[in-house]
Write a protein that holds these residues in place. Structure first.
Motif, short mmCIF file in Angstrom:
data_model
loop_
_atom_site.label_atom_id
_atom_site.label_comp_id
_atom_site.label_asym_id
_atom_site.label_seq_id
_atom_site.Cartn_x
_atom_site.Cartn_y
_atom_site.Cartn_z
N THR A 3 0.60 3.60 -4.42
CA THR A 3 -0.34 2.85 -3.59
C THR A 3 -1.05 1.77 -4.42
N SER A 49 -2.44 8.54 11.71
CA SER A 49 -2.22 7.52 10.69
C SER A 49 -3.27 6.43 10.59
N SER A 83 -2.28 5.42 0.61
CA SER A 83 -2.03 4.65 1.84
C SER A 83 -1.07 5.43 2.72
N MET A 84 -1.41 5.53 3.99
CA MET A 84 -0.53 6.20 4.96
C MET A 84 0.85 5.56 4.97
N ARG A 85 0.88 4.23 4.91
CA ARG A 85 2.17 3.53 4.98
C ARG A 85 3.05 3.88 3.79
N GLU A 119 -6.08 4.26 9.17
CA GLU A 119 -6.50 4.11 7.77
C GLU A 119 -7.92 4.66 7.57
#
Length: 272
Positions: free
Chosen positions: A271, A132, A211-213, A134
């Motif tokens: 995102t 994860s 975005s990973m989040r 960035e």
């Protein structure tokens, strides 16, 4: 310097696998050498190992020519690892600490591979953490990791299969994951209750603008209620239903029918 057999080392140091630390020891040198061969040639390569225990896999990695950095939080294992370091001068660096709190990129200046028989209780958390960052592509060149077989199957699962879920999407959105080898429970001391398997992951090009989040939030919502249609499971996520419409994804579908690319597409729109 010739190293004594691992069983002898464990007996001499009075070591036993700690259930609390999720430990299971591997003694079979041929099996360990096969695991060390999965990433390809390690001669002169930097390798990170997490939870080496008494050093069975560590020895195999060193025999394969790797420069190993091992993170171990069980102090009982440090004397056994010190003996391995003595037998391979300048090739093994042991760091006492918790791998959950150590960023691997602070330990290396160049590329490195991660090879580990992960402690069962933190394996998934470490794995998702390594995926994860960035910044992509990552500093690591590959992950070769031992999991319980059920977890390994969830990582490599294809859409529309019972094992497909958040872990598969996160592992496959910017990497290639394959099941490299099964390991029978009888290979371990003590034998765990379940079978194990090794997953090999190599980084691929990251889909831009995601975005990973955000991807994590989308998969969490979708698979958190996997029996429900997407229009139900995603309605609490602002903009998600509009994203489905823009992408032409039928809101009556369920999460397990979506491809990794479709999840990435939703996350990209959210995102922005």
């Amino acid at each position: 310097m010739m190293l004594p057999p691992l069983r002898e080392v464990i007996a001499r140091h009075g070591l036993s696998a700690s259930k609390a630390l999720g430990q299971n020891f591997l003694f079979d040198e041929q099996l360990l050498d096969r695991i060390a061969a999965i990433p390809g040639s390690l001669a002169g390569q930097q390798v990170l190992e997490v939870g080496p225990g008494p050093g069975g896999l560590t020895r195999a990695l060193l025999r394969a020519g790797a420069d190993v950095t091992a993170i171990e939080m069980d102090r009982r294992c440090l004397p056994a690892l010190a003996e391995v370091a003595e037998a391979f001068p300048g090739k093994l660096r042991v760091i006492e600490g918790d791998a959950m709190k150590i960023a691997p990129e602070t330990l290396f200046t160049g590329p490195y591979a991660i090879v580990a028989n992960l402690p069962y209780n933190v394996g998934t958390a470490l794995f998702t953490g390594w995926l994860s960052g960035e910044a992509w592509p990552p500093q690591w060149t590959s992950l070769t990791l031992m999991f319980q077989e059920e977890v390994a199957r969830r990582i490599v699962a294809a859409p529309d299969t019972p094992a497909y879920g958040r872990l598969a999407v996160l592992a496959q959105w910017r990497g290639t994951a394959k099941l490299a080898m099964k390991v029978h429970r009888s290979a371990f001391t003590p034998p765990p209750k379940v079978m194990s398997a090794i997953v090999h992951v190599t980084p691929a090009d990251a889909p831009p603008g995601v975005s990973m989040r955000v991807l994590e939030r989308v998969t969490e919502a979708a698979f958190g209620q996997r029996r429900k249609m997407l229009r139900q499971s995603l309605k609490g996520l602002p903009g998600a239903l509009e994203a489905l419409e823009r992408l032409g994804i039928d809101p009556q579908r369920r999460a397990e029918t979506l491809t990794v690319a479709e999840f990435v597409g939703i996350a990209r729109l959210l995102t922005g």
